[in-house]
Design a protein around this motif. Structure first.
Motif, mmCIF file in Angstrom:
data_model
loop_
_atom_site.group_PDB
_atom_site.id
_atom_site.type_symbol
_atom_site.label_atom_id
_atom_site.label_comp_id
_atom_site.label_asym_id
_atom_site.label_seq_id
_atom_site.Cartn_x
_atom_site.Cartn_y
_atom_site.Cartn_z
ATOM 1 N N SER A 33 0.809 -1.223 0.000
ATOM 2 C CA SER A 33 0.000 0.000 0.000
ATOM 3 C C SER A 33 0.838 1.266 0.000
ATOM 4 C CB SER A 33 -0.945 0.008 1.206
ATOM 5 O OG SER A 33 -0.248 0.296 2.399
ATOM 6 N N ILE A 34 2.094 1.191 0.456
ATOM 7 C CA ILE A 34 2.933 2.395 0.422
ATOM 8 C C ILE A 34 3.806 2.451 -0.831
ATOM 9 C CG2 ILE A 34 2.977 2.540 2.938
ATOM 10 C CD1 ILE A 34 5.947 1.712 2.801
ATOM 11 N N ASN A 83 10.015 3.374 6.116
ATOM 12 C CA ASN A 83 8.745 2.669 6.301
ATOM 13 C C ASN A 83 8.807 1.232 5.816
ATOM 14 O OD1 ASN A 83 6.231 4.021 7.442
ATOM 15 N ND2 ASN A 83 7.078 5.694 6.228
ATOM 16 N N VAL A 84 9.455 0.986 4.692
ATOM 17 C CA VAL A 84 9.610 -0.389 4.214
ATOM 18 C C VAL A 84 10.373 -1.215 5.249
ATOM 19 C CG1 VAL A 84 10.729 -1.848 2.480
ATOM 20 C CG2 VAL A 84 9.459 0.176 1.760
ATOM 21 N N TYR A 112 -1.061 5.958 0.300
ATOM 22 C CA TYR A 112 -0.437 6.102 1.612
ATOM 23 C C TYR A 112 1.038 6.471 1.511
ATOM 24 C CZ TYR A 112 -4.483 4.683 4.263
ATOM 25 O OH TYR A 112 -5.724 4.649 4.838
ATOM 26 N N ARG A 113 1.718 5.934 0.531
ATOM 27 C CA ARG A 113 3.122 6.262 0.254
ATOM 28 C C ARG A 113 3.996 6.081 1.490
ATOM 29 N NH1 ARG A 113 4.356 5.323 -4.024
ATOM 30 N NH2 ARG A 113 5.585 7.066 -4.764
ATOM 31 N N GLY A 114 5.175 6.710 1.452
ATOM 32 C CA GLY A 114 6.121 6.517 2.546
ATOM 33 C C GLY A 114 6.078 7.596 3.593
ATOM 34 N N TYR A 115 4.999 8.380 3.638
ATOM 35 C CA TYR A 115 4.929 9.467 4.601
ATOM 36 C C TYR A 115 4.980 8.939 6.028
ATOM 37 C CZ TYR A 115 2.843 11.526 0.375
ATOM 38 O OH TYR A 115 2.593 11.923 -0.913
#
Length: 317
Positions: free
Chosen positions: A145-146, A185-186, A153-156
């Protein structure tokens, strides 16, 4: 301590009062607000100190300027709450929403929660439409989803709350000034079991045109996004996720190329084409419609024609 809120601050006196006030007015007494003034040269530091005198939950750190990743890393070291989140100093939080999110985190025993937001673009307010579907997700679905550009949602870091003991020991990579939050985030999501996706609108997120992420002029620093994406591709063991990240790599490259061609920026186009990967374009084609494939093929043709045309005028760059 239930919640730690980290606010990295650099020259944001215009919006900072509204940001801090929105946080202290949340219905969460058991929290700490960590304001880190990263060498601001405006009145941001004085605003932080004034608020600390009014609210015992606020901690203020003044330091020499060292960049956003360094500030986030310091905030994580200081965080004493069970959960931790970040907020940009030019954003503000909708009233009563942190309490709702914390209840959902605990009720679902989740390691993180993703939430929705509104964007403030000049005088326009835009609801962000997300395509992930509300509910519990596993680590793989959350990472998907990121990574996917369409899911939103991305990496924010400012649209998520994390369980502190899962993320505390993972630092933001200070070598990168762009997409470093996606990489982080990953890494942290890979260590989690369950993540709750929620459609509650929490943050009012300002899009400031002067920011690096939304600049209309290509900066060499922006090219670091492709180096970061290469690193993420190397970290992913799942072939589908790797394909999605290659797709996202070419998606970003195409958007930036289109802008630079429109601006007739020969140097910018040439710099971007040094990041072009033919096999990533193939992954892009796997994930888009026939119409999008044709449009992208035409774009890349225009890019090469543009560079060929300008070789005589500008020389080899």
């Amino acid at each position: 301590m239930l919640l730690s809120i980290i606010v990295p601050i650099y020259n944001m006196e215009l919006y900072l009062e509204e940001c801090i006030e929105s946080i202290v007015n949340q219905n969460v007494d058991d929290m700490e607000i960590i304001l880190i003034n990263d060498g601001s040269t405006d009145g941001s530091g004085k605003i932080c100190d004034a608020w600390a005198l009014k609210d015992k939950r606020i901690k203020v750190i003044h330091k020499d300027n060292s960049g956003l990743s360094s500030v986030r890393n310091l905030g994580l070291k200081m965080a004493g709450g069970e959960y931790v989140t970040f907020i940009d100093p030019d954003d503000f939080v909708v009233g009563g929403t942190y309490e709702v999110l914390l209840d959902k985190l605990e009720a679902n025993n989740a390691d993180a929660i993703f939430f929705s937001w509104r964007e403030i673009r000049n005088d326009n307010v835009v609801d962000i439409k997300l395509e992930c579907g509300q509910g519990l997700k596993d680590s793989r679905d959350a990472i998907r989803s990121i990574l996917h550009p369409w899911f939103g949602y991305r990496g924010y870091t400012w649209n998520k709350i994390y369980k502190t003991d899962v993320v505390k020991n993972t630092e933001f990579d200070m070598r990168y000034s762009h997409a470093e939050d996606l990489l982080w985030n990953v890494q942290v999501l890979s260590e989690m079991k369950t993540i709750y996706i929620d459609d509650t609108i929490v943050n009012m997120h300002r899009i400031l045109q002067k920011s690096l992420s939304h600049s209309n002029v290509l900066s060499p620093k922006q090219l670091s996004v492709f180096e970061v994406r290469e690193k993420i591709i190397g970290l992913l063991n799942d072939e589908e996720l790797r394909s999605i990240e290659k797709f996202a790599y070419h998606w970003d490259l195409s958007l930036m190329l289109k802008r630079e061609v429109l601006c007739k920026n020969v140097q910018g186009v040439n710099l971007l084409m040094s990041c072009y990967r033919r096999d990533y374009q193939k992954d892009f084609f796997k994930n888009v419609s026939c119409k999008a494939k044709i449009e992208n093929y035409c774009l890349m043709y225009r890019v090469r024609a543009f560079l060929k045309k300008n070789d005589v005028k500008a020389g080899k760059l």
